[in-house]
Design an enzyme around this catalytic site. Structure first.
Site, mmCIF file in Angstrom:
data_model
loop_
_atom_site.group_PDB
_atom_site.id
_atom_site.type_symbol
_atom_site.label_atom_id
_atom_site.label_comp_id
_atom_site.label_asym_id
_atom_site.label_seq_id
_atom_site.Cartn_x
_atom_site.Cartn_y
_atom_site.Cartn_z
ATOM 1 N N HIS A 64 -3.585 -5.586 1.556
ATOM 2 C CA HIS A 64 -2.881 -5.836 2.625
ATOM 3 C C HIS A 64 -2.657 -7.064 2.987
ATOM 4 O O HIS A 64 -3.679 -7.704 3.626
ATOM 5 C CB HIS A 64 -3.505 -5.110 3.729
ATOM 6 C CG HIS A 64 -3.261 -3.481 3.624
ATOM 7 N ND1 HIS A 64 -2.345 -2.627 4.230
ATOM 8 C CD2 HIS A 64 -3.920 -2.561 2.892
ATOM 9 C CE1 HIS A 64 -2.432 -1.598 4.055
ATOM 10 N NE2 HIS A 64 -3.360 -1.371 3.101
ATOM 11 N N CYS A 81 0.852 -1.208 -0.038
ATOM 12 C CA CYS A 81 -0.105 -0.040 0.043
ATOM 13 C C CYS A 81 0.968 1.295 0.005
ATOM 14 O O CYS A 81 1.548 1.513 -1.053
ATOM 15 C CB CYS A 81 -1.029 -0.257 1.147
ATOM 16 S SG CYS A 81 -2.416 0.972 1.030
ATOM 17 N N GLU A 84 -0.871 -8.482 5.235
ATOM 18 C CA GLU A 84 -0.687 -8.571 6.692
ATOM 19 C C GLU A 84 -1.911 -8.884 7.529
ATOM 20 O O GLU A 84 -2.037 -8.758 8.494
ATOM 21 C CB GLU A 84 0.398 -7.676 7.079
ATOM 22 C CG GLU A 84 -0.347 -6.183 7.303
ATOM 23 C CD GLU A 84 -0.291 -5.448 6.130
ATOM 24 O OE1 GLU A 84 -0.447 -6.087 5.017
ATOM 25 O OE2 GLU A 84 -0.435 -4.204 6.106
#
Lengths: 256, 80
Positions: free
Chosen positions: A206, A89, A208
């Site tokens: 994302h 990002c 994560e």
């Protein structure tokens, strides 16, 4: 415990640094440390992650100021030596601004901040960041951004396609690349790209934030696992399938 | 003192969603004569006369103030 040591770079305004750290430390149980953006010569790292967030408040352009942080010279050297660099990002935006990856981000086509789950199709699983994926595998990941509308000039795009630098594209759950599946207007539904050498990878979604079931998807873990596998093997372990080959005149789903 | 006004605009052919939305808003207000709206940035720099150099202004614009992949820039210099 794996000998591989990850470094998560922290800029003022990063806000996904802790999530990356958590995935690596707690879920994958590998060594990981933060690297403050003022550090000029951090030592002993095998992989670097530039996390999401709003570095320097996104002032001027996303990533434009962070790209001149003292640590970025080290990141450039590290990448030139073949080290793995992952930008998520805002981290992706910083990699674009500093020129480690080609292109730029425009404001989302719909003029809205998008915050939702999307699907991406792995168009190249022959790079260290997607080696654990099957060819064409579809991943469910979240996006949360205002400037994710990827743009690159036509000539460069052609070269990138030919070299397999288009790694992830927004698609339907079934893996069909359609306009409706594109959350931000990105050119060719591009969600993630790598450099020519394949050791620098940037993506808007994302991983994560989608690495364990409680978060609704654990598909993101595949990205971190791929990096780890690549580093531990010392040589590339492919997820399967043939080596990436760009087919001249291949019909794009979008045009089909 | 010199005042430098830097204008950063989207490159020709680059999608400008904010400009398009604003054009539609103007049209809905009845201003149908507006063919195109482009939205950019305006940046004002103040520099001491003895430190002023045209080449470093250009460098500032291409290194940081504008992103040459998607943006053009031009600037005007005046005395203040």
């Amino acid at each position: 415990m794996s000998k591989v040591r990850f470094g998560v770079i922290v800029f003022p305004g990063s806000n996904c640094d802790r999530d990356c750290y958590y995935v690596l430390k707690d879920l994958l149980q590998v060594k990981v440390d933060y690297i403050w953006h003022q550090e000029e010569k951090p030592k002993g790292f095998d992989c670097l992650i530039l996390p999401g967030g709003f570095s320097y408040g996104d002032y001027l352009r996303c990533g434009a100021i962070a790209r001149f942080s003292p640590v970025m010279e080290f990141v450039q050297d590290f990448a030139e030596q073949g080290g793995l660099v992952l930008g998520i990002c805002n981290g992706f935006q910083i990699l674009l601004e500093c020129g480690l990856l080609p292109g730029a981000m425009l404001r989302n086509q719909g003029l809205k901040f998008v915050c939702q789950f999307i699907y991406v199709r792995v168009d190249n699983n022959q790079i260290p960041f997607t080696g654990a994926a099957q060819p064409g595998q579809v991943l469910q990941l979240p996006v949360k951004h205002n400037e994710g509308n990827y743009y690159v000039e036509e000539e460069t795009l052609k070269e990138m396609k030919r070299r397999g630098q288009i790694v992830l594209r927004y698609s339907t759950k079934e893996g069909v690349v359609t306009r409706e599946a594109n959350p931000n207007g990105a050119l060719d539904n591009i969600a993630g790209i790598c450099n020519e050498r394949k050791n620098v990878f940037g993506l808007m979604p994302h991983p994560e934030n989608s690495s364990e079931p409680i978060l609704g998807s654990q598909d993101g873990l595949l990205i971190f696992k791929s990096m780890l596998q690549y580093m531990e093997d010392g040589e590339f372990r492919y997820g399967g399938g043939e080596e990436f080959r760009y087919e001249e005149g291949r019909e794009d789903d979008l045009d089909a | 003192m010199k005042r430098v006004l830097v204008y950063v605009t989207p490159k020709k052919g680059i999608l400008d969603p904010a400009g398009q939305a604003t054009q539609r808003a103007l049209q809905s207000l009845g201003y149908h004569e507006v063919e195109e709206v482009k939205i950019g940035k305006y940046i004002q720099l103040t520099i001491q006369d003895n430190n002023f150099s045209e080449s470093s202004i250009k460098e500032m614009c291409s290194r940081l103030l504008a992103n040459p992949v998607i943006e053009d820039y031009h600037y005007e210099v005046s005395d203040v």
